[in-house]
Design an enzyme around this catalytic site. Structure first.
Site, PDB file in Angstrom:
ATOM      1  N   SER A  70       0.970  -8.686 -79.764  1.00 54.70           N
ATOM      2  CA  SER A  70      -0.018  -8.436 -80.823  1.00 54.70           C
ATOM      3  C   SER A  70      -1.286  -7.803 -80.258  1.00 54.70           C
ATOM      4  CB  SER A  70      -0.384  -9.743 -81.525  1.00 54.70           C
ATOM      5  OG  SER A  70      -1.026 -10.633 -80.626  1.00 54.70           O
ATOM      6  N   CYS A  71      -1.409  -7.790 -78.930  1.00 56.18           N
ATOM      7  CA  CYS A  71      -2.573  -7.166 -78.291  1.00 56.18           C
ATOM      8  C   CYS A  71      -2.579  -5.657 -78.536  1.00 56.18           C
ATOM      9  CB  CYS A  71      -2.564  -7.428 -76.791  1.00 56.18           C
ATOM     10  SG  CYS A  71      -2.706  -9.168 -76.334  1.00 56.18           S
ATOM     11  N   ILE A  72      -3.721  -5.047 -78.272  1.00 59.36           N
ATOM     12  CA  ILE A  72      -3.888  -3.602 -78.411  1.00 59.36           C
ATOM     13  C   ILE A  72      -4.243  -3.002 -77.062  1.00 59.36           C
ATOM     14  CG2 ILE A  72      -5.440  -1.794 -79.317  1.00 59.36           C
ATOM     15  CD1 ILE A  72      -3.591  -2.654 -81.484  1.00 59.36           C
ATOM     16  N   GLY A 133      -0.261  -4.335 -81.458  1.00 62.73           N
ATOM     17  CA  GLY A 133      -0.464  -4.959 -82.756  1.00 62.73           C
ATOM     18  C   GLY A 133       0.809  -5.442 -83.412  1.00 62.73           C
TER      19      GLY A 133
END
Length: 223
Positions: A70-72, A133
């Site tokens: 989910s990180c960018i 994401g």
């Protein structure tokens, strides 16, 4: 004689690569700067891995890579100065509080842009590629970390007037992202949704924090 010349050229190239990798490893990292350097056999290139909260900016074609749930990760590139960099953040902000942690988007973006400018990039010629994401763990969709991260970074780049020339975001996939900062070439590999342990650990850490109420250019290659 031609064969001997080829062998000599190969040996010289290997020596040069070893020398550059040694120089990279000898660097004293700045705060939040990535420092895990290695040789990537697939791309036959010196490489640096970006961990959550880190960034790296460079003007040579070393490989900058990271793995996302989910990180960018934002890859910024100055198309004239041929300087590029990548960051990796976990959440948009620190619940309304100030933070100097690269794990939060506001600081991570400021850090990346400032380091690009220090190396000689210009805001007028910056462009961005955005990755991550993903909703990679079932049962966490109600927190919407990936969506929040994606919405934040797209709005941030719009406000800063940095064009997004390509992106691969949202859906359910973890991603491996590779970026060459001199050429601006970015590649993304969508990983099987069976969640490697490291990504699961990142997701759970982000979810725990998110549970607190919170106030060349344009192409991407799959590899």
């Amino acid at each position: 004689m031609a064969g001997m010349a080829a062998v000599g050229s190969m040996a010289a190239d290997m020596a040069a690569r070893k020398d550059r990798l040694a120089r990279l490893k000898a660097r004293v990292p700045k705060p939040h700067e990535a420092s895990f350097f290695f040789y990537d056999a697939h791309f036959q290139s010196e490489a640096v891995k970006i961990l959550p909260g880190e960034y790296f900016v460079f003007n040579e074609d070393v490989l900058i890579m990271t793995t996302l749930g989910s990180c960018i990760a934002v890859c910024l590139w100055d198309r004239q100065a041929k300087i590029g960099g990548m960051n990796h953040f976990m959440l948009p902000d620190n619940g309304g509080g100030a933070s100097d942690s690269g794990r939060y988007g506001s600081f991570a973006m400021e850090l990346l842009i400032n380091e690009m400018l220090k190396m000689g990039a210009s805001r007028m010629t910056l462009e961005a590629k955005v990755f991550g994401g993903g909703a990679v763990i079932s049962g966490m969709s109600s927190i919407n970390v990936g969506e929040r991260n994606t919405q934040f970074v797209m709005e941030y780049l719009k406000t800063e007037r940095i064009p997004v020339v390509s992106k691969d975001v949202l859906e359910i996939y973890p991603r491996k992202v590779c970026f060459f900062p001199k050429s601006g070439k970015a590649m993304v590999k969508r990983l099987a949704p069976s969640n490697p342990e490291a990504i699961v650990a990142q997701e759970r850490a982000a979810a725990q924090k998110a549970a607190v109420p919170a106030t060349t250019g344009g192409s991407i290659d799959l590899f």
